[in-house]
Design a protein around this motif. Sequence first.
Motif, PDB file in Angstrom:
ATOM      1  N   UNK A   1       0.849  -1.186   0.000  1.00  0.00           N
ATOM      2  CA  UNK A   1       0.000   0.000   0.000  1.00  0.00           C
ATOM      3  C   UNK A   1       0.884   1.235   0.000  1.00  0.00           C
ATOM      4  N   UNK A   2       0.510   2.223  -0.834  1.00  0.00           N
ATOM      5  CA  UNK A   2       1.277   3.460  -0.935  1.00  0.00           C
ATOM      6  C   UNK A   2       1.321   4.142   0.430  1.00  0.00           C
ATOM      7  N   UNK A   3       2.467   4.719   0.723  1.00  0.00           N
ATOM      8  CA  UNK A   3       2.676   5.303   2.040  1.00  0.00           C
ATOM      9  C   UNK A   3       1.627   6.362   2.362  1.00  0.00           C
ATOM     10  N   UNK A   4       1.245   7.188   1.376  1.00  0.00           N
ATOM     11  CA  UNK A   4       0.277   8.256   1.622  1.00  0.00           C
ATOM     12  C   UNK A   4      -1.145   7.727   1.773  1.00  0.00           C
ATOM     13  N   UNK A   5      -1.393   6.487   1.364  1.00  0.00           N
ATOM     14  CA  UNK A   5      -2.746   5.932   1.412  1.00  0.00           C
ATOM     15  C   UNK A   5      -2.948   4.931   2.536  1.00  0.00           C
ATOM     16  N   UNK A   6      -1.893   4.684   3.353  1.00  0.00           N
ATOM     17  CA  UNK A   6      -2.016   3.659   4.395  1.00  0.00           C
ATOM     18  C   UNK A   6      -3.080   4.046   5.411  1.00  0.00           C
ATOM     19  N   UNK A   7      -3.117   5.310   5.822  1.00  0.00           N
ATOM     20  CA  UNK A   7      -4.120   5.735   6.801  1.00  0.00           C
ATOM     21  C   UNK A   7      -5.531   5.524   6.285  1.00  0.00           C
ATOM     22  N   UNK A   8      -5.789   5.938   5.060  1.00  0.00           N
ATOM     23  CA  UNK A   8      -7.134   5.762   4.490  1.00  0.00           C
ATOM     24  C   UNK A   8      -7.454   4.271   4.310  1.00  0.00           C
TER      25      UNK A   8
END
Length: 638
Positions: free
Chosen positions: A192-199
Amino acid sequence: MSLAPEPSCRTFPIAGAQGDQQVGAFIRTRRRRDRIRVVGVAAAYGLTATLLYLSGLVYESSVWSVLVASLPIFVVTSCYGMWGALASALAALLMLAPGLAGARPLMWGLSALLVVSVAWVALGMGFVWRRRKQHVQVVRRLESSYGEEIFENSLNVIHVLDREGNVIRRNRSSRELLGWLHKRSLHLTEYVHLEDIGRFKANLEHLFERGEVRDVIVRFVSESKRTVPVELQAKRITGRVAVLEARDRSEVVTLEMQLAEEEVRYRLLIEQGIDTMDLGVLLLDRTGSMLWCNRALGSFFGVPRDELIGKKAVRVLDHVAQVLEDGEPFVGMVREAYQHGAAVEGKECRIRLGPGRESRVLMFRSIPIQPAAGHREGGGRIEYYTDITKLKTLQQELEEQKNRLEETNQKLKEFNSAVSHEVRKPALGALWHVDMMLKEYNGELPGSVRDELEKMKGRLERMRKLIEDLTHFSAIRVDKAAFERVDVERVLRNTIEDLATDLDGVNVRTPQELPRVWGVPTRITELFANLIVNAVKFNDKALPEVEIMWAERGNGSYEFTVRDNGPGIENKYLEKIFGIFERLDPKKEGTGAGLAFCRRIVKEHGGRIWAESELGKGTSFRFTLPKVPAEKEVERVH
């Protein structure tokens, strides 16, 4: 479909520690099942023996004793098959031996036959049971194989996830798209892309709470660090496991980017096209803020358009009021239109000369834009400032030219009247004296003198006629306000009656029905009279013919034709004959002004006239006159 026999051993395609675990579990299950079989057979024989001895049937040779002794056959046959059936049948005969010891041989045969029958029935039941079990196993294997086929060969990425988002199992598409070909499991941070892990984690919690998520857009990262946009949908299987399906959106994103680039390109093309126009255009949103305006608007008011975009329209109007002549009334009118959502049509305003701007005359329009039906968003207003400076200048020049032309025409009329009067008076005086001399000295004048006086009288008569025709030609003016419905049929009937003497011996043909036209009755009567007289005057046939025809034209007019059977006119003279005082035959009476009168009358009515001719066969004069306007016909009906 035929069922294959159950294999004697089971194969396990998964190697390694997981395969060893499956083999150990299989051996333990097999041993447990064998112990259950032994215990079941022992219990069956124990219960049967107990029942035989307690009931005393073991010492009897009856059917009941045989049946009771045969009960274990069903248990043994179901556990060990055919060999179990044979063994259990022998065991049943041994249990019946004490009761059959003194029985006759026939009883021994019947008992054996009954035991064998029970064993046969048990074998049949066992066969049916095994067939059903094999069928269920085959169906399960088919379902398992089919599900595995779909899982592995799906075009989308399929992941089996735990609650932390780690991949427990993944299919072929996942390995091909993301890489890590030899890894069956992946950690969340790996794919998972680092910027999208939270979402992604937030949607994962939602998945296990609600049981399903759809239409989630995130980015995966491949082993080669390539970003892959995907659209997710997932479903919870258990409290700790879920299945996720990811559709690769790379092509969709590429198409969206291409579409966005095309939109930008076309938007720039449209904006550049509008910027080349001498038309100021601005767009307001529903809140009254300026969304966009072109360069022309900024140049009109001497303000860069970048400073206008984003401002409230009411603030822009404050600046407009300062640069316009009578700006306050104009701005007040526009603000009132804003408040009531009304349109402004064709309001003229003038820009004063100032720094960065020229003096201009603009035509202002403001049109409200209503949102589309069923949509709350949208709406606003579009406004135009059209530069009509050149048009107003041209209009002023035309007005000045019109005034000069009217002044010139008035002077020409006065000049024509004065010349006509001053020239006609001496000519009439000379004609009177010549005529008086011819009458008073009729017999006293020598022949040569008398001939000269006759010639002088003829010239003076022609001069008088020319002066009258010239005066009449210059006076042919038609006031459009004097136009009315003209019944052409009545006009022709009256004209033919007035020309009865000139038409003696002439065959005149007219249509049974003639239309009504829009014009001045006296001028149209003069037009037909001149054309008919002209057709008769120059006719060289023994039986002159004049035919009048008409046809409807699609441009709001009627076309009339006056045709004769005269000598015809050469093509080179077909235009010349409409000139003032042009005569092709000097021997004929007249001044040659009749066709010039006709052209002037037709032109004053907004039509055209021309001639078509064929030598030896005659000439056709064609002309157009306007139809009665539709609104005038309605007024006449009412």
